[in-house]
Structures are given as C-alpha cells and as structure tokens.
Design an enzyme around this catalytic site. Structure first.
Site, PDB file in Angstrom:
ATOM      1  N   PHE A 133       0.869  -1.180   0.000  1.00 30.70           N
ATOM      2  CA  PHE A 133       0.000   0.000   0.000  1.00 30.70           C
ATOM      3  C   PHE A 133       0.900   1.222   0.000  1.00 30.70           C
ATOM      4  CE2 PHE A 133      -2.357   3.516   1.743  1.00 30.70           C
ATOM      5  CZ  PHE A 133      -3.514   3.468   0.987  1.00 30.70           C
ATOM      6  N   ASP A 218       9.724   2.733   1.499  1.00 34.99           N
ATOM      7  CA  ASP A 218       8.542   3.514   1.843  1.00 34.99           C
ATOM      8  C   ASP A 218       8.349   3.415   3.356  1.00 34.99           C
ATOM      9  OD1 ASP A 218       6.027   4.488   2.414  1.00 34.99           O
ATOM     10  OD2 ASP A 218       5.053   3.592   0.668  1.00 34.99           O
ATOM     11  N   LYS A 247       3.343  11.166   6.981  1.00 39.94           N
ATOM     12  CA  LYS A 247       2.556  10.965   8.192  1.00 39.94           C
ATOM     13  C   LYS A 247       3.146  11.676   9.409  1.00 39.94           C
ATOM     14  CE  LYS A 247       0.153   6.825   6.611  1.00 39.94           C
ATOM     15  NZ  LYS A 247      -1.041   7.552   6.194  1.00 39.94           N
TER      16      LYS A 247
END
Length: 392
Positions: A133, A218, A247
């Site tokens: 994801f 990532d 984030k």
C-alpha cells in the site's frame, strides 16, 4: 439527513464524531473520551497536540505560512538540513502527502535510470511487492493487488512488476537490465503490520547494490519512531538509497512528506521538472523541524520499544482466547481476530463502545498503533477492554 450527508462516501468511518484531542485521548462532540490506538495511521506518533509541535506551528502562523518555491524561506533549509542529518543523506525534496512522496520517488528513480544507469528511454521498470500500500493515486493503484484500491480505476500505468513480499529469490528473478528500483515497505502497515522474514531487508540491500538498482524504502507509516527505531530499516541495520517519509513528519498538524536521498540520486532532477505549490512551505518546514527535534535524542524510539514489549506481553495472553495470532514491531501490531468472535470491524465497533479506538483491515485484522506518548497503564486498560470484547 445523515451526519455526513455532504461528504463523499470514500470512507466508512466508525460511528464517532471527534471534537478534540490531547495526548493519547480524544473527546467526541457529546463529551465522551476515547483512548486512541490508531494515531492517524502513525501520523500522530507524538500524540494529539504535542506542545512542542503546537508551539512551532503557532509561532510560524504569525510569521508566514506560504511563499511557494518561487522564493526561498528561512524555515526550509533548517528543516532539510535536520532531516537529511537524521536520515544520513545529502538532500531532501519536500512534498505534502505520502502518495506525493511515492510519486516523486517513482519520477526520481526513472530519471536516475535514464540519466545515470543508461536505461533506454521509456523502458524503466520498478519491482514492488504483493500486498503493498503506497497510496491511492492512479499510478500507484495500478500496481496494487487490493481490489478496493485498484478496481474500476484503469487503465494502469506500465513499468511495475510485483513479486511476493519477503521473497528475495523472486525479487532477484524479477530484476533485469531495465529495472531502475525496488520499492517496498519494510513493514506493510495497511496490509496488517506484515513483517518480512529476518534478513530479508539485508538481502534486498545487497541485491540492489549488486545489480545497480535503487532500493527505495517507503517508511511513510513505519518510520519516525513507530517500530522502536528511527526507521524500520534500522531493525536490520540497512540504509536504502531513498527514504519516502510522511505521516508523522507533519506531527498530525498538517501534511508533510519528503523524499530523502544522496546527491547522486536526487541530484538528477533539474529545475522545473518537479514541484509543488505547498511542498516545503514555511509552516510545514517549521513543524517538520520540530518533529526531527523530538526524534534526535532517541527517547521516543526507546519508548516505542519498551511499550511495544509491554503490549506484546498483553497480546500473548489473548492468543487462543479470541486472537488467532499477531505481528508486532515496536509499538505497532496487527492482531488477527478469530472469526468465531466476529470480524475486525465488529471488534472495532465493540471497542468503540468501551472507549477504545482501533481500525480494522482486510476483514479479520485490527491494527494497534497508539501515540508513542501513551502510558503503560493506559495500554493495560485498553487490552482489558479488548479481552472483554473477545469474551462476549
């Protein structure tokens, strides 16, 4: 009329409307308090309203919030220097969202492939992992195997080859002369906190170095303290060629993301080839600089490690008692619920009624990722609520 009559239905939130938050707790519009075990998918690693981050944002709000990259700002270079030092790299390319960081990483890897490695024009490939994801833009969903993210959004961009996550042999077989990068999450968060076999990241690092291919990590969800290390790659002593961050980099205050790499990689971009109106804006840079400051002494990383061990002990006691099994890295766990108890959504809703916020994924799994400021006693209370829910 429903509470969200005018909000597009691309989410199915739990039935709670949050009005305020502090530390690891939030309060809804009716005054009920909830312990937040999701932390904005790790965007709130430092809790709701961390005073250092609020102070940095408030101070900058009174100065200047946006200049665009048409001009320099006095906050951007200090932020970039601090983040580059934290990552052990030369350069920082600031963006806004995690998906933008991934898209930027893809562009940089392709440019590096053509301009440095010598891949023929328009033939660059990237190897990714099943179960990934990386975001929801049209390019990214094209190499997802989650039907909810992918279906009905084609045609999909070419140039991506997917292999099983954690399988170094499959990865090696997928790399050819046109491969410019391998992009993986060191731990697959949305997939349910899926942790690869020990040594996998070291194999990826060795393989990419041998084959002259970039290793892109990532770390948007796994990075910045969540796993008990600054980066999840640190768990195996691995340094990728490129970090994708987001984030927690914005402290839960505003979206801040970044691509971080050395000059030989990020230096391939030329003025005008990539940019963002808001990327690297003074407000984002001020908050990002404060975030790096919180991570510099390693205190939050140590806290995540210790609290994660504590969480693991409590989860061990629930295995076979409504929990089939779990995976944990630092203060981050994917907990698989026995179907006899219900679905992950059922458990999330039952916990909501008892004052605990979690989120389900892939049917039977709930994710536990509280702010790193949570107390051990608060974790204990949350696990007591989970035990009650599982024993209904």
């Amino acid at each position: 009329m429903t509470a969200e009559a005018h909000v597009a239905r691309n989410y199915k939130p739990l039935p709670v409307t949050i009005a305020s938050g502090e530390g690891a707790w939030v309060t809804d519009v009716e005054g009920r308090r909830y312990l937040d075990l999701l932390a904005g998918y790790s965007a709130l690693n430092f809790g709701h309203g961390h005073p250092d981050l609020v102070a940095a944002a408030t101070d900058q709000l009174g100065r200047v919030t946006l200049t665009s990259r048409a001009f320099r700002s006095d906050r951007l270079e200090p932020f970039a220097a601090a983040l580059a030092e934290l990552c052990g790299k030369d350069l920082v390319l600031p963006m806004n969202t995690g998906a933008e960081a991934v898209e930027t990483g893809i562009k940089v890897a392709r440019a590096w492939g053509y301009r440095v490695k010598g891949v023929p024009a328009d033939r660059a490939k990237m190897v990714v992992a099943h179960g990934n994801f990386h975001g929801r833009t049209t390019t990214i969903v094209g190499f997802s195997d989650d039907p909810d993210a992918r279906d009905a959004f084609g045609p999909y961009a070419p140039g991506f080859v997917a292999v099983p996550f954690g399988d170094a042999a499959a990865l090696a077989a997928a790399i050819d002369d046109d491969t410019v990068a391998v992009m993986i999450e060191p731990i697959q968060g949305e997939g349910g906190v899926v942790i690869p076999p020990d040594g996998y990241l070291r194999e990826v690092r060795e393989l990419t170095r041998e084959r002259n291919v970039l290793f892109i990590a990532d770390e948007i969800q796994s990075g910045l303290g969540r796993t008990g290390e600054t980066f999840a790659c640190d768990r195996e002593g691995v340094v990728p060629d490129m970090y994708l961050l987001g984030k927690a980099l914005g402290g839960g205050i505003l979206p801040v993301s970044a691509v971080v790499a050395d000059e030989e990689v990020l230096g391939v971009l030329r003025p005008g080839e990539h940019g963002s109106t808001f990327g690297g804006n003074p407000l984002a840079a001020a908050v990002g600089l404060a975030v790096v400051g919180l991570l510099r002494d390693g205190g939050f990383q140590e806290r995540a490690l210790a609290l994660g061990e504590h969480l693991g002990t409590r989860l061990d006691a629930l295995v076979g008692r409504g929990v089939v099994g779990y995976r944990r890295a630092g203060l981050w766990a994917g907990v698989d619920i026995d179907p006899a108890v219900g679905t992950g959504r059922d458990v999330a809703e039952a916990l909501l009624a008892r004052g605990v916020l979690v989120k389900d994924t892939h049917g039977q799994t709930i994710r536990i990722a509280p702010p790193l400021v949570i107390r051990a006693t608060e974790l204990d209370w949350a696990m007591e609520q989970l035990q009650v829910v599982l024993s209904r």
